[in-house]
Design a protein around this motif. Structure first.
Motif, PDB file in Angstrom:
ATOM      1  N   SER A 125       0.803  -0.937  -0.173  1.00  0.00           N
ATOM      2  CA  SER A 125      -0.040  -0.396  -0.076  1.00  0.00           C
ATOM      3  C   SER A 125       0.850   1.219   0.486  1.00  0.00           C
ATOM      4  N   GLY A 126       0.122   2.259  -0.348  1.00  0.00           N
ATOM      5  CA  GLY A 126       0.910   3.551  -0.089  1.00  0.00           C
ATOM      6  C   GLY A 126       1.695   3.448   1.415  1.00  0.00           C
ATOM      7  N   ARG A 127       1.910   2.442   2.142  1.00  0.00           N
ATOM      8  CA  ARG A 127       2.703   2.762   3.625  1.00  0.00           C
ATOM      9  C   ARG A 127       4.241   2.121   2.951  1.00  0.00           C
ATOM     10  N   ASN A 128       4.094   1.712   2.642  1.00  0.00           N
ATOM     11  CA  ASN A 128       5.262   0.702   1.859  1.00  0.00           C
ATOM     12  C   ASN A 128       6.219   1.807   0.870  1.00  0.00           C
ATOM     13  N   LYS A 129       7.507   2.262   1.690  1.00  0.00           N
ATOM     14  CA  LYS A 129       8.310   3.006   1.139  1.00  0.00           C
ATOM     15  C   LYS A 129       9.647   2.552   0.018  1.00  0.00           C
ATOM     16  N   TYR A 130      10.478   2.484  -0.825  1.00  0.00           N
ATOM     17  CA  TYR A 130      10.707   1.698  -1.056  1.00  0.00           C
ATOM     18  C   TYR A 130      12.250   3.085  -2.283  1.00  0.00           C
ATOM     19  N   GLU A 131      13.627   2.883  -2.402  1.00  0.00           N
ATOM     20  CA  GLU A 131      13.974   3.483  -2.933  1.00  0.00           C
ATOM     21  C   GLU A 131      13.862   3.866  -4.634  1.00  0.00           C
ATOM     22  N   TYR A 132      13.765   4.997  -5.891  1.00  0.00           N
ATOM     23  CA  TYR A 132      13.943   5.014  -6.851  1.00  0.00           C
ATOM     24  C   TYR A 132      14.893   5.334  -7.291  1.00  0.00           C
ATOM     25  N   THR A 133      16.247   4.671  -7.640  1.00  0.00           N
ATOM     26  CA  THR A 133      17.434   4.851  -8.236  1.00  0.00           C
ATOM     27  C   THR A 133      17.267   5.828  -9.043  1.00  0.00           C
ATOM     28  N   LYS A 134      18.092   7.326  -9.814  1.00  0.00           N
ATOM     29  CA  LYS A 134      17.701   7.298 -10.512  1.00  0.00           C
ATOM     30  C   LYS A 134      19.413   7.852 -11.112  1.00  0.00           C
ATOM     31  N   VAL A 135      19.465   7.806 -12.137  1.00  0.00           N
ATOM     32  CA  VAL A 135      20.914   8.311 -12.524  1.00  0.00           C
ATOM     33  C   VAL A 135      21.399   9.814 -12.666  1.00  0.00           C
ATOM     34  N   LYS A 136      22.623  10.036 -12.555  1.00  0.00           N
ATOM     35  CA  LYS A 136      22.469  11.780 -12.399  1.00  0.00           C
ATOM     36  C   LYS A 136      23.258  11.797 -13.736  1.00  0.00           C
ATOM     37  N   VAL A 137      22.568  12.223 -15.293  1.00  0.00           N
ATOM     38  CA  VAL A 137      22.619  12.674 -16.433  1.00  0.00           C
ATOM     39  C   VAL A 137      23.275  13.808 -16.021  1.00  0.00           C
ATOM     40  N   ASP A 138      24.894  13.824 -15.932  1.00  0.00           N
ATOM     41  CA  ASP A 138      25.577  15.675 -15.734  1.00  0.00           C
ATOM     42  C   ASP A 138      26.175  15.285 -17.233  1.00  0.00           C
ATOM     43  N   LYS A 139      27.055  16.855 -17.028  1.00  0.00           N
ATOM     44  CA  LYS A 139      27.635  16.758 -17.622  1.00  0.00           C
ATOM     45  C   LYS A 139      29.084  15.913 -18.426  1.00  0.00           C
ATOM     46  N   LYS A 140      29.199  15.028 -17.461  1.00  0.00           N
ATOM     47  CA  LYS A 140      30.711  13.969 -17.781  1.00  0.00           C
ATOM     48  C   LYS A 140      29.834  12.377 -18.392  1.00  0.00           C
ATOM     49  N   LEU A 141      28.460  12.482 -17.937  1.00  0.00           N
ATOM     50  CA  LEU A 141      28.208  11.355 -18.739  1.00  0.00           C
ATOM     51  C   LEU A 141      27.541  11.777 -20.535  1.00  0.00           C
ATOM     52  N   VAL A 142      27.187  12.992 -20.391  1.00  0.00           N
ATOM     53  CA  VAL A 142      26.167  13.882 -21.498  1.00  0.00           C
ATOM     54  C   VAL A 142      28.328  13.781 -22.949  1.00  0.00           C
ATOM     55  N   ASP A 143      29.199  14.243 -21.651  1.00  0.00           N
ATOM     56  CA  ASP A 143      30.031  14.144 -23.123  1.00  0.00           C
ATOM     57  C   ASP A 143      30.723  13.028 -23.240  1.00  0.00           C
TER      58      ASP A 143
END
Length: 453
Positions: A125-143
């Motif tokens: 239910s809404g009481r459950n909490k989970y980490e949602y991992t996102k990648v940091k799309v920074d200048k280094k990754l774009v390069d």
């Protein structure tokens, strides 16, 4: 025919199938009559062979086939009509003999064992909490993405020395145990890519080498698996086990990938004519594409996290003994019980997740409709055409192609599974609390590769 159920415990039961003579005799007589019409036995005209001889030759097999058909159809119908669900399929109870006399057929009683699907109660239910991992799309990754794109659309030019990302053209010659050229050994000219060499010591040795230089290598260390190694040496993959692991590599030429220029020609190739007109716009487009691409991966990581948690927390008991016997009996390839036992934890985990998914779908009135599957298949086909730079056909032709794909049971199952996973992910994102966390690319890759993350 009559079928009765005897419970062994909450997860196991026996089905007793009673078949009367009236259930099978008509079809048995008809089958034997057909045998008689076609029988050709010396001393008798065709079609006039005494029925007694026909029964002696074919009666037992015909009766067995008819009983198998009746019992199989009866079991399938019985299970389909019950409120309980079973796992696998009914198995003949090996330690209980069939009741009945095949020499003087009358009433037969067959005993089967079944594994009953457990009751599953998923608590999320809404009481459950989970980490949602996102990648940091920074200048280094774009390069890095820009570098990959310009290299992909670049051109090969001759180089003087071997670099970390260059291609090496050379001749492989097989050596004997003394390090001398093996008479009649393998000799072949081929190409290796420095990017794919994982042996750091060998890579370091090759960097800086020039045309004419000689290096001793193990072909497996400069290729990507058996097929690639065999292709590089010009032999069959089956021959790899009989050749030496020492080869003389004479460098003939070094090829450097000269990146494509960041100009309008490249922009049009990558994004379509006129869609991007500057490096700044290209960077923005690349960043947006990366964010969209990683979003799918982030959703998969989230679903994996939740599935791991639900499997751990949901109490699901399985009829393990029955399932192991069923796996052993249902495999096309020969399998031992030891092999079944060794892999059973993985099978049980997969089955538990399937039961959890089914419960979530049923409890929330979620379904994968046929029309959804058709439209999803059409979108997959459109993407395939785009990958090859081809326009998608008209809708009528596209629909026909998608319908053809869905006639393949294996491909259809994969498509329904993908759709089910998408629906499950959407349900999770709308139901649980998400704790968003941004990490850099390297950490993100480690998390994505960790099945327990």
């Amino acid at each position: 025919m009559n079928i009765t159920k005897e419970n062994v415990d909450d997860l196991n039961a026996l089905l007793k199938v009673t078949v009367e003579k009236s259930d099978y005799q008509t079809n048995v007589d008809k089958a034997l009559a057909d045998y008689r019409k076609k029988a050709s036995i010396p001393g008798f005209r065709k079609g006039k062979v005494p029925m007694g001889i026909i029964k002696k030759q074919h009666g037992r097999n015909v009766l067995g086939d008819e009983l198998n058909r009746i019992v199989s159809e009866g079991l399938f119908k019985y299970v389909d009509e019950q409120e309980f669900e079973i796992l696998g399929n009914p198995l003949p109870k090996n330690d209980i003999e069939v009741e009945g006399d095949f020499n003087n057929p009358d009433t037969f009683v067959f005993t089967y064992e079944i594994g009953i699907s457990p009751k599953v109660d998923v608590k999320i239910s809404g009481r459950n909490k989970y980490e949602y991992t996102k990648v940091k799309v920074d200048k280094k990754l774009v390069d890095k993405q820009l570098e990959d794109l310009t290299r992909r659309y670049g051109k090969l030019v001759s180089g003087e020395k071997v670099g970390e990302k260059d291609m090496v053209l050379g001749q492989f010659v097989e050596l004997n145990e003394d390090g001398e050229i093996l008479e009649g050994g393998v000799m072949n000219s081929s190409t290796i890519s420095m990017e794919f060499i994982e042996d750091d010591k060998l890579k370091k040795e090759l960097i800086g080498k020039k045309a004419g230089d000689v290096v001793i290598v193990n072909p497996a260390n400069v290729s990507r698996g058996g097929k690639d190694t065999a292709s590089m040496l010009g032999i069959e993959e089956s021959e790899l086990g009989s050749i030496s692991d020492k080869f003389q590599l004479t460098i003939n030429e070094v090829k450097i990938m000269e990146p494509a220029e960041l100009n309008q020609e490249l922009f049009d190739k990558l994004f379509g004519e006129g869609e991007v007109s500057s490096e700044k716009e290209m960077r923005e487009k690349v960043k947006a594409d990366l964010v969209q691409m990683f979003e799918k991966d982030s959703e998969k990581i989230l679903t994996r996290r939740i599935s791991n948690d639900l499997i751990k927390k949901t109490d699901i008991q399985l009829p393990e003994g029955f399932l192991k016997r069923w796996i052993l009996a249902s495999q096309k390839e020969p399998l031992t019980m030891e092999q079944v036992e060794a892999d059973f934890p993985n099978y049980a985990r997969s089955l538990k997740w399937q039961l959890i998914q089914n419960n979530i779908f049923k409890s929330n009135d979620m379904k994968v409709e046929q029309e959804e599957a058709l439209n999803y298949t059409k979108s997959l086909l459109v993407n395939q055409y785009a990958q090859y730079g081809m326009p998608a056909p008209e809708d009528a032709e596209l629909t026909q192609s998608a319908q053809q794909v869905l006639t393949n049971q294996k491909e259809a199952q994969q498509i329904y599974d993908m759709l089910a996973e998408e629906k499950m992910t959407k349900f999770f994102k709308e139901t649980v609390k998400l704790d968003e966390k941004e990490v850099d690319y390297d950490e993100y890759v480690k998390i994505a590769q960790d099945s327990n993350a």
